[in-house]
Design an enzyme around this catalytic site. Sequence first.
Site, PDB file in Angstrom:
ATOM      1  N   ASN A  84      33.266  44.740 -40.819  1.00 36.26           N
ATOM      2  CA  ASN A  84      32.152  45.033 -39.916  1.00 36.26           C
ATOM      3  C   ASN A  84      32.581  45.747 -38.642  1.00 36.26           C
ATOM      4  O   ASN A  84      31.765  46.420 -38.010  1.00 36.26           O
ATOM      5  CB  ASN A  84      31.443  43.722 -39.562  1.00 36.26           C
ATOM      6  CG  ASN A  84      30.504  43.880 -38.396  1.00 36.26           C
ATOM      7  OD1 ASN A  84      29.467  44.516 -38.505  1.00 36.26           O
ATOM      8  ND2 ASN A  84      30.866  43.297 -37.253  1.00 36.26           N
ATOM      9  N   SER A 138      25.970  52.710 -41.296  1.00 36.08           N
ATOM     10  CA  SER A 138      24.923  52.904 -40.297  1.00 36.08           C
ATOM     11  C   SER A 138      23.928  53.921 -40.816  1.00 36.08           C
ATOM     12  O   SER A 138      24.263  54.768 -41.650  1.00 36.08           O
ATOM     13  CB  SER A 138      25.532  53.423 -38.983  1.00 36.08           C
ATOM     14  OG  SER A 138      24.522  53.809 -38.061  1.00 36.08           O
ATOM     15  N   TYR A 151      31.012  59.170 -34.608  1.00 41.09           N
ATOM     16  CA  TYR A 151      30.546  57.907 -35.176  1.00 41.09           C
ATOM     17  C   TYR A 151      29.772  58.165 -36.472  1.00 41.09           C
ATOM     18  O   TYR A 151      29.996  57.504 -37.490  1.00 41.09           O
ATOM     19  CB  TYR A 151      29.653  57.200 -34.154  1.00 41.09           C
ATOM     20  CG  TYR A 151      29.030  55.920 -34.636  1.00 41.09           C
ATOM     21  CD1 TYR A 151      29.762  54.741 -34.677  1.00 41.09           C
ATOM     22  CD2 TYR A 151      27.691  55.875 -35.033  1.00 41.09           C
ATOM     23  CE1 TYR A 151      29.190  53.550 -35.115  1.00 41.09           C
ATOM     24  CE2 TYR A 151      27.109  54.695 -35.464  1.00 41.09           C
ATOM     25  CZ  TYR A 151      27.864  53.539 -35.500  1.00 41.09           C
ATOM     26  OH  TYR A 151      27.298  52.364 -35.930  1.00 41.09           O
ATOM     27  N   ALA A 153      29.930  60.736 -38.484  1.00 40.75           N
ATOM     28  CA  ALA A 153      30.831  61.207 -39.540  1.00 40.75           C
ATOM     29  C   ALA A 153      31.615  60.050 -40.134  1.00 40.75           C
ATOM     30  O   ALA A 153      31.803  59.972 -41.356  1.00 40.75           O
ATOM     31  CB  ALA A 153      31.775  62.266 -38.982  1.00 40.75           C
ATOM     32  N   SER A 154      32.072  59.134 -39.298  1.00 41.00           N
ATOM     33  CA  SER A 154      32.850  57.992 -39.801  1.00 41.00           C
ATOM     34  C   SER A 154      31.998  57.093 -40.682  1.00 41.00           C
ATOM     35  O   SER A 154      32.473  56.575 -41.694  1.00 41.00           O
ATOM     36  CB  SER A 154      33.439  57.189 -38.635  1.00 41.00           C
ATOM     37  OG  SER A 154      32.442  56.456 -37.935  1.00 41.00           O
ATOM     38  N   LYS A 155      30.727  56.920 -40.328  1.00 43.52           N
ATOM     39  CA  LYS A 155      29.868  56.040 -41.111  1.00 43.52           C
ATOM     40  C   LYS A 155      29.433  56.701 -42.417  1.00 43.52           C
ATOM     41  O   LYS A 155      29.241  56.010 -43.433  1.00 43.52           O
ATOM     42  CB  LYS A 155      28.653  55.613 -40.280  1.00 43.52           C
ATOM     43  CG  LYS A 155      29.020  54.734 -39.083  1.00 43.52           C
ATOM     44  CD  LYS A 155      29.777  53.469 -39.506  1.00 43.52           C
ATOM     45  CE  LYS A 155      29.998  52.514 -38.343  1.00 43.52           C
ATOM     46  NZ  LYS A 155      30.669  51.262 -38.764  1.00 43.52           N
TER      47      LYS A 155
END
Length: 264
Positions: A84, A138, A151, A153-155
């Site tokens: 998480n 997300s 953020y 792109a990472s999700k």
Amino acid sequence: MSGALAGKVAVITGAASGIGRASVLAFAGAGAKVLAFDREPAVDDLASESVIAQQGDAGSEADITAAIQRAEAEFGRLDIFYANAGITGGTPGGYFDATPELWLEVLRVNLIGPFLAVKHAAPVIARHGGGAILCTASVAGLRSGAGPAQYSASKAAVISLVQTASQQLAGSGVRINAVCPGLIETGMTRPLFDGARAAGKLDKVGMLNPLGRGGEPDEIAATALFLCSDAASYITGQALAVDGGLSASHPTAHRPAEQKGAAW
């Protein structure tokens, strides 16, 4: 879902606050033994008869393996790993104000962290008869407009990781899914909620959602509990949005049911 995780052992990262903290309490309340993991000392406040706390970095291979080993050593098994932990990076645009170093740090925590969870937790979970891995992605990973570029792109990458890992884990007895929260009041989003409160506009937060409000960490924790329980035994490789309906449509001001005299 009282008793839904009875006899199960889980590791939950990003456990000191927000969704992680709510999930620790929900999992323990459902009968699980939990190792709560976070780099913040506040994680120690969660320690109880059912919960052990451990400080560490979710993007560190050594820290993740240590958490898995401790959970197995103290509780005798591992059934669930909930990856998480996440950070935004804090730059609104992400392209023109951010640096490569910022992007690398966001990817290290948000993407490498879940990769390490799969790499090291899946074999242990499989050895104990199977179970579940869950990752927090997300709605920002589904389309633009819900977070900074690095953020988002990472999700998006976390969602892809879950899809590819589900194929890699075929036949192992280990399921893997992602939960995609929308606008939830956590430490990450608190400035937005606090600003709205100060301006007397809290009722405007989440107004683009069909449900017309922001969400609570407990609502994501309830979804996480379901996805990690046997009730979700036929679900793997999926990214489930829990966002008040935000991702069901592009934002629109057309709300027929809110118009006076709407006919049903």
